[in-house]
Design a protein around this motif. Structure first.
Motif, short mmCIF file in Angstrom:
data_model
loop_
_atom_site.label_atom_id
_atom_site.label_comp_id
_atom_site.label_asym_id
_atom_site.label_seq_id
_atom_site.Cartn_x
_atom_site.Cartn_y
_atom_site.Cartn_z
N ASP A 55 42.13 10.46 -13.52
CA ASP A 55 43.07 10.43 -14.65
C ASP A 55 44.52 10.21 -14.23
OD1 ASP A 55 41.45 10.55 -16.95
OD2 ASP A 55 41.04 12.66 -16.57
N THR A 56 44.71 9.64 -13.05
CA THR A 56 46.07 9.24 -12.67
C THR A 56 46.12 7.72 -12.54
OG1 THR A 56 45.72 9.19 -10.29
CG2 THR A 56 46.29 11.32 -11.25
N TYR A 57 47.30 7.21 -12.17
CA TYR A 57 47.45 5.77 -11.95
C TYR A 57 46.58 5.26 -10.82
CZ TYR A 57 50.82 4.17 -15.33
OH TYR A 57 51.40 3.76 -16.49
N PHE A 58 46.14 6.16 -9.94
CA PHE A 58 45.25 5.72 -8.87
C PHE A 58 44.01 5.05 -9.47
CE2 PHE A 58 42.17 5.85 -5.51
CZ PHE A 58 42.90 5.76 -4.35
N VAL A 59 43.47 5.69 -10.50
CA VAL A 59 42.28 5.14 -11.16
C VAL A 59 42.61 3.83 -11.85
CG1 VAL A 59 40.59 5.59 -12.97
CG2 VAL A 59 41.26 7.42 -11.43
N VAL A 60 43.79 3.77 -12.47
CA VAL A 60 44.18 2.54 -13.15
C VAL A 60 44.27 1.40 -12.14
CG1 VAL A 60 45.93 1.45 -14.60
CG2 VAL A 60 45.46 3.89 -14.85
N GLY A 61 44.90 1.67 -10.99
CA GLY A 61 44.98 0.66 -9.95
C GLY A 61 43.60 0.26 -9.48
N MET B 213 51.62 5.80 -6.70
CA MET B 213 52.05 6.65 -7.81
C MET B 213 51.00 7.68 -8.16
SD MET B 213 53.56 4.54 -10.96
CE MET B 213 53.10 2.84 -10.78
N GLY B 214 49.75 7.21 -8.22
CA GLY B 214 48.65 8.09 -8.61
C GLY B 214 48.50 9.24 -7.64
N TYR B 215 48.54 8.92 -6.36
CA TYR B 215 48.36 10.00 -5.39
C TYR B 215 49.53 10.98 -5.47
CZ TYR B 215 46.28 12.40 -1.50
OH TYR B 215 45.65 13.37 -0.75
N LEU B 216 50.69 10.46 -5.85
CA LEU B 216 51.85 11.36 -5.97
C LEU B 216 51.84 12.14 -7.29
CD1 LEU B 216 54.65 9.05 -4.53
CD2 LEU B 216 53.48 10.97 -3.40
N GLY B 217 50.86 11.87 -8.14
CA GLY B 217 50.72 12.70 -9.34
C GLY B 217 51.20 12.09 -10.63
N MET B 218 51.20 10.78 -10.76
CA MET B 218 51.58 10.15 -12.03
C MET B 218 50.32 9.98 -12.88
SD MET B 218 53.90 8.21 -13.85
CE MET B 218 53.35 7.85 -15.52
N PRO B 219 50.18 10.79 -13.96
CA PRO B 219 48.97 10.68 -14.78
C PRO B 219 48.97 9.37 -15.57
CG PRO B 219 50.08 12.79 -15.12
CD PRO B 219 51.04 11.89 -14.41
N ARG B 220 47.76 8.93 -15.95
CA ARG B 220 47.66 7.69 -16.69
C ARG B 220 47.90 7.93 -18.18
NH1 ARG B 220 41.17 6.49 -16.98
NH2 ARG B 220 41.84 4.72 -18.21
N ARG B 221 48.02 6.85 -18.92
CA ARG B 221 48.22 6.89 -20.37
C ARG B 221 49.46 7.71 -20.75
NH1 ARG B 221 41.83 7.65 -22.10
NH2 ARG B 221 41.30 5.49 -21.84
N TYR B 222 50.52 7.56 -19.91
CA TYR B 222 51.78 8.25 -20.15
C TYR B 222 52.81 7.27 -20.68
CZ TYR B 222 51.24 13.01 -18.33
OH TYR B 222 50.89 14.31 -18.17
N TYR B 223 53.38 7.62 -21.80
CA TYR B 223 54.43 6.80 -22.38
C TYR B 223 55.69 6.84 -21.53
CZ TYR B 223 58.31 5.92 -25.60
OH TYR B 223 59.45 5.47 -26.18
#
Ligand SMILES: [Cu+2]
Ligand SMILES: [Cu+2]
Lengths: 545, 244
Positions: free
Chosen positions: A388-394, A450-460
Motif C-alpha cells: 500500500d505504498t508507492y513501492f507497489v505502484v512502481g 518513495m515507497g520504501y521511505l513510507g509514501m503511501p499510495r492513493r494520497y492526494y
C-alpha cells in the motif's frame, strides 16, 4: 516446410478489399472475420488507453508539488479510480489476446478463422457494452466513483456511487473474455493445420492457450462475487458488510482470486510476443522451446493460487500468509526461466535491432526490474512495510505497463506490415522508443524509493520530504507521453506514406509470414502441412528485406 | 535479546536488493553483450541452438534456492512481528474517517501515540467505519484496521523522537491526511504524561469531552515548523512539552 504450398494467389484480394454482404462501416461492425475483429479491438483498446493515459497525466501533474495544484482531493480520488478501472478492465485485461490473438492465432496455426467466428464478434460487442456500462456506472450515483479500482468494502458500500452497476459491467467484460477464451481453446485444439502438433505451435499460441485457461477458470469467480454483492445490496443478506454481519476480508479474497490471475491474463500473452520477436530478429530458433512453453502453463497454474499476497497486512491468519508467500516465490521460477531462455536465444544469433526488437530489449530491462522488485513484495516482512505504498505502484507499473504495454508497442511494430500492408518509418520509431524508455524509468523508478521511505499510495498530498521524487516522476511522465505521441503519430503517418510491405519483411518463420501482407480473407489458399517446429530458420533461402 | 523488527526488514531488503542487482546485471549485461557480439554485421550467420538441459536445470534450481532463502528471511522477520513480547505496553488504536484514536489500558485516550523509549508496544487495531491501515514507516510495521475485527502489531522504538503514523489503506476523501504522531520519550516523561492525563480524565469525568478539549489544545501547537503546506497544516500534531 515445403515452400511451394503457400504460394500466394494473386487473384485473391486482401481482407480489406473483400466485399461481403455488408458495405462501409457495417462491413466492419457485422464482420465475423477474425482479422477485422482484431482491428476493432485494436481501435477500441487504444481509445480507452488514451483516456487512461490522460488521467494518469493529470494525476502526476497534481503530484508535482505538495498542496493543492490543479484539483481538489475528491477529484483526485475519482481520477485515480477512473485511471485504474479503465486501464485494468478496458485496456490491459482484454489486451493482447483481443488484438493480436484474434488477428494472428488462426493464422499462426494455419486456420482460416477461429472456431466460433460469430461468438467472436459477440465478444467484441460484450466488451463494448461492458465498457459503456462501466463508464455509465462511474458517473451515475451520487458522484464520480472514488473507491479505487479494487472497490474494497465497506468503503465501496458506504460510498454513494454506483457499485452494483460497475460490478455488473465487470461481469459483462468478464463474459466477453470467457467467450474469447472458449473460442481460443477450441481453436487451438480443433483447428490446427495437419502436422502442427501442440509442440509445433508458435509460443504466442501457447501463451494465448494458457491465458485462455486462466480466463475460463478465474472469471466465473467474478460472477459469483457479483451475485453475492447483489444479494447483499438487494436482499440485505450479510456477506461482506460488517454492519450486516458480513466479512470485508471475504470480499478481498474473492476480489483477488479473480484479479491476481488477471495479472497473468495480462502478462502471459505479452511473454508470447517476446518469444516471437526474439527468434525472428536473432535469425535462430528459440532457446528452450519446451521450457518456455511449459513455463506459461506453470505460471498460469501457480498464479491461480497466490492471491493472498495482496492481503499480507489485512489480518489473515499467519499460516496463510506463510503459504501465500511461499507460493508467490514459486511463481518467480518459471518467470525467471522465460527471461533466461529469451536472453540465451540471442546467443550466437545474427541480431538486427529493429524497433520491435528494441522494444523487447527494453521490456527485458524493465520487466527484470519489475519482477525482481516483486521479491520484496513476496517476502512477508518487507511486504508488510511496503504494501500500500508507492513501492507497489512502481512495481505493478513496471510489471504490467512494462510487459503488456511495451509488448503491445513491440507487437504493433512487428505485425504492422502484416496487418496494414505497409512498413512504418524505422528511424522515427526508434527515436520514439528511446524517449519512451527514458521517460518510463524516470516516472516509475523514484516510486520504489518513495515507497520504501513510507509514501503511501492513493494520497492526494504528501509530506515535503517526498517532493524531489514526485517532481522527477512527473517530469518523467511528460517525457514518456511525448515518446508515445511521437510513436503513434509515426504509425498513423506510416499507414499512408509507408513503403508497401512484402510478405516477410523481417524474415520470420511462423505462418503469418508465409501469406501476403495484408492477408487475404481466408488467410490460406491451401491449408499448409507442417513438418517442423515454428522457429526453424533455413539459411539457404534469403528473405526479402 | 530479540532482534529488532525494523532491522530485520532492512536486512531482508538488503538481501533482496543484492539478489536483484546480481540478476539484473547478469541478465541485462549478457543481453547487451549479445546484441553487440552477435550483431548481424559481426555475425552474419546464426548458429541454431535448440536448448541445453543442464543450463535449464541450473537456472531453475539456483534461483529456486535463492528465493527459498529470501522466503526464509521474510518468514523469520515475520514470526518476530507476530510474537509480541509479554511485557508489552498495550494500546488500542481505532481508525475512523479520518483520524486515529489511541486508548491506553488505564482508560487514557489520546490523538497522539505516546510511548516510552525501548519498551515493546502492542497495538490492538480496530476500525469504526471502513478499512484503514495503521502504518508507522520508521518502525517498518503496518496492519489493516478492519471493521468488525481486531488486528494487532507490535514495535519497539529505540530512539527518542517524533515519528509519523500514516493510513495506508485507502479510506476516502481525507485518506491522505490521516496522519498522527508517534512520540517516543523517556520513561519518566512518559509516566508523568500517562498519570497526569489519567487525572485530567478523572477531573472532567467524561472521556469524550476531556478528549476533545485535549485534542483542540494540542492542535497547531506543534514544534513542526516546516512551512505552510497542507499536510503539516491540518495534521493533528501534539506537542511534547504540552503533555509534560
Ligand atoms: Cu497478485
Ligand atoms: Cu486511509
Amino acid at each position: 516446410m515445403a515452400n511451394g504450398i503457400l504460394a500466394t494467389d494473386p487473384n485473391r484480394v486482401s481482407f480489406y478489399e473483400y466485399e461481403g454482404k455488408h458495405k462501409g462501416i457495417l462491413s466492419w461492425l457485422l464482420s465475423t472475420d477474425h482479422k477485422r475483429i482484431g482491428l476493432l479491438y485494436l481501435i477500441s483498446l487504444l481509445a480507452f488507453f488514451a483516456v487512461g493515459v490522460t488521467l494518469g497525466f493529470l494525476m502526476r501533474l497534481e503530484m508535482i508539488s505538495p498542496g493543492p495544484t490543479i484539483m481538489a482531493p475528491n477529484t483526485y480520488n475519482s481520477v485515480f479510480t477512473l485511471h485504474g478501472v479503465i486501464m485494468v478492465f478496458l485496456f490491459i485485461l482484454p489486451g493482447l489476446p483481443a488484438i493480436f490473438g484474434n488477428f494472428f492465432l488462426p493464422i499462426q496455426i494455419g486456420a482460416r478463422d477461429v472456431a466460433f467466428p460469430r461468438i467472436n464478434l459477440l465478444s467484441w460487442y460484450l466488451y463494448l457494452i461492458g465498457g459503456v456500462l462501466a463508464i455509465v456506472s462511474l458517473f451515475t450515483g451520487g458522484g464520480i466513483m472514488d473507491t479505487g479500482w479494487t472497490f474494497y468494502v465497506p468503503y465501496s458500500i458506504r460510498t454513494t456511487s454506483n457499485i452494483s452497476l460497475s460490478v455488473f459491467a465487470a461481469f459483462v467484460l468478464g463474459f466477453s473474455s470467457i467467450l474469447t477464451a472458449v473460442n481460443f481453446i477450441t481453436t487451438a485444439h480443433r483447428m490446427r493445420a495437419p502436422g502442427m502438433t501442440f509442440f509445433r505451435m508458435p509460443l504466442f499460441v501457447w501463451a494465448l492457450y494458457s491465458t485462455a485457461w486462466i480466463q475460463l477458470l478465474a472469471t466465473p469467480i467474478l460472477g459469483i462475487t457479483l451475485l453475492l454483492i447483489i444479494a447483499e445490496r438487494m436482499l440485505g443478506v450479510g456477506i461482506f458488510d460488517p454492519n450486516l454481519g458480513g466479512d470485508p476480508i471475504l470480499y478481498q479474497h474473492m476480489f483477488w482470486i479473480y484479479s491476481h490471475p488477471a495479472v497473468y491474463i495480462m502478462a502471459i500473452p505479452a511473454f508470447g510476443v517476446v518469444s516471437e520477436i526474439i527468434p525472428t530478429f536473432s535469425k535462430k530458433n528459440i532457446f528452450g522451446y519446451t521450457p518456455v512453453a511449459i513455463s506459461s502453463l506453470a505460471i498460469a497454474f501457480v498464479g491461480y493460487l497466490v492471491w493472498g499476497h495482496h492481503m499480507f497486512s489485512s489480518g489473515i491468519s499467519d499460516i496463510s500468509r506463510l503459504i501465500f508467500s511461499l507460493l508467490t516465490f514459486l511463481v518467480a521460477i518459471p518467470t525467471g526461466v522465460k527471461v533466461f531462455n529469451w536472453v540465451a536465444t540471442m546467443y550466437k544469433g545474427s541480431i538486427t535491432v529493429k524497433t520491435p526488437m528494441l522494444f523487447v530489449l527494453f521490456f527485458i530491462v524493465i520487466f527484470s526490474i519489475g519482477g525482481l522488485t516483486g521479491l520484496v513484495l513476496g517476502a512477508i516482512n518487507t511486504d508488510i512495510h511496503v504494501t500500500d505504498t508507492y513501492f507497489v505502484v512502481g512495481h505493478f507499473h513496471y510489471v504490467m505497463f512494462g510487459s503488456m504495454g511495451i509488448l503491445l508497442f513491440a507487437g504493433l511494430h512487428y505485425w504492422f506490415p502484416k496487418m496494414f500492408g505497409r512498413m512504418y518509418h524505422e528511424k522515427m520509431a526508434q527515436v520514439s522508443a528511446w524517449i519512451f524508455f527514458v521517460g518510463f524509468n524516470l516516472l516509475y523508478f523514484p516510486m520504489f524509493i518513495m515507497g520504501y521511505l513510507g509514501m503511501p499510495r492513493r494520497y492526494y498530498d504528501y509530506l515535503p520530504e517526498f517532493t524531489t521524487y514526485h517532481v522527477i516522476a512527473t517530469v518523467g511522465s511528460w517525457i514518456m507521453i511525448t515518446g508515445m505521441i511521437i510513436m503513434f503519430a509515426n504509425l498513423i503517418r506510416s499507414l499512408y506514406t509507408g513503403a508497401k510491405a512484402t510478405e516477410n519483411p523481417w524474415g520470420g518463420t511462423t505462418l503469418e509470414w508465409k501469406i501476403p501482407s495484408p492477408p487475404p480473407l481466408e488467410n490460406f489458399r491451401e491449408i499448409p502441412v507442417i513438418t517442423e517446429g515454428p522457429y526453424e530458420h533455413h539459411f539457404n533461402k534469403e528473405e526479402n528485406t | 535479546m530479540r532482534p529488532d523488527i525494523a532491522t530485520q526488514v532492512d536486512n531482508t531488503m538488503i538481501l533482496i536488493v543484492a539478489v536483484c542487482i546480481f540478476f539484473f546485471v547478469l541478465v541485462t549485461g549478457t543481453m547487451i553483450y549479445f546484441v553487440f557480439r552477435y550483431n548481424k554485421k559481426r555475425n552474419p550467420q546464426a548458429t541454431n541452438i535448440h536448448g541445453n538441459t543442464p543450463l535449464e536445470v541450473a537456472w531453475t534450481v539456483i534461483p529456486l534456492i535463492l528465493v527459498l532463502v529470501i522466503f526464509f528471511y521474510g518468514w523469520n522477520g515475520f514470526s518476530n512481528m507476530r510474537n509480541v513480547p509479554e511485557d508489552a505496553l498495550v494500546v488500542k488504536v481505532t481508525g475512523q474517517m479520518w483520524k486515529w484514536k489511541f486508548e491506553y489500558e488505564n482508560g487514557k485516550k489520546s490523538d497522539t501515540l505516546f510511548v516510552p523509549v525501548g519498551k515493546p508496544v502492542r497495538m490492538n487495531i480496530h476500525s469504526n467505519d471502513v478499512n484503514h491501515s495503521f502504518f508507522i514507516p520508521s518502525m517498518r510495521v503496518k496492519e489493516d484496521a478492519v471493521p468488525g475485527r481486531e488486528n494487532y502489531l507490535w514495535f519497539k522504538a529505540d530512539n527518542i523522537g517524533e515519528y509519523d503514523i500514516a493510513c495506508a489503506e485507502y479510506c476516502g476523501l481525507d485518506h491522505w491526511n490521516m496522519y498522527a504522531k508517534l512520540i517516543v520519550d523517556t520513561d519518566e516523561n512518559f509516566n508523568a504524561w500517562y498519570n497526569q492525563v489519567e487525572q485530567s480524565e478523572k477531573k472532567t469525568n467524561s472521556g469524550e469531552t476531556g478528549n476533545t478539549t485535549n485534542q483542540d489544545s494540542l492542535k497547531n501547537n506543534s514544534g513542526n515548523t516546516d512551512d505552510s503546506t497542507t499536510v503539516t497544516d491540518t495534521t493533528q500534531i501534539s506537542d511534547t512539552t504540552k503533555s509534560e
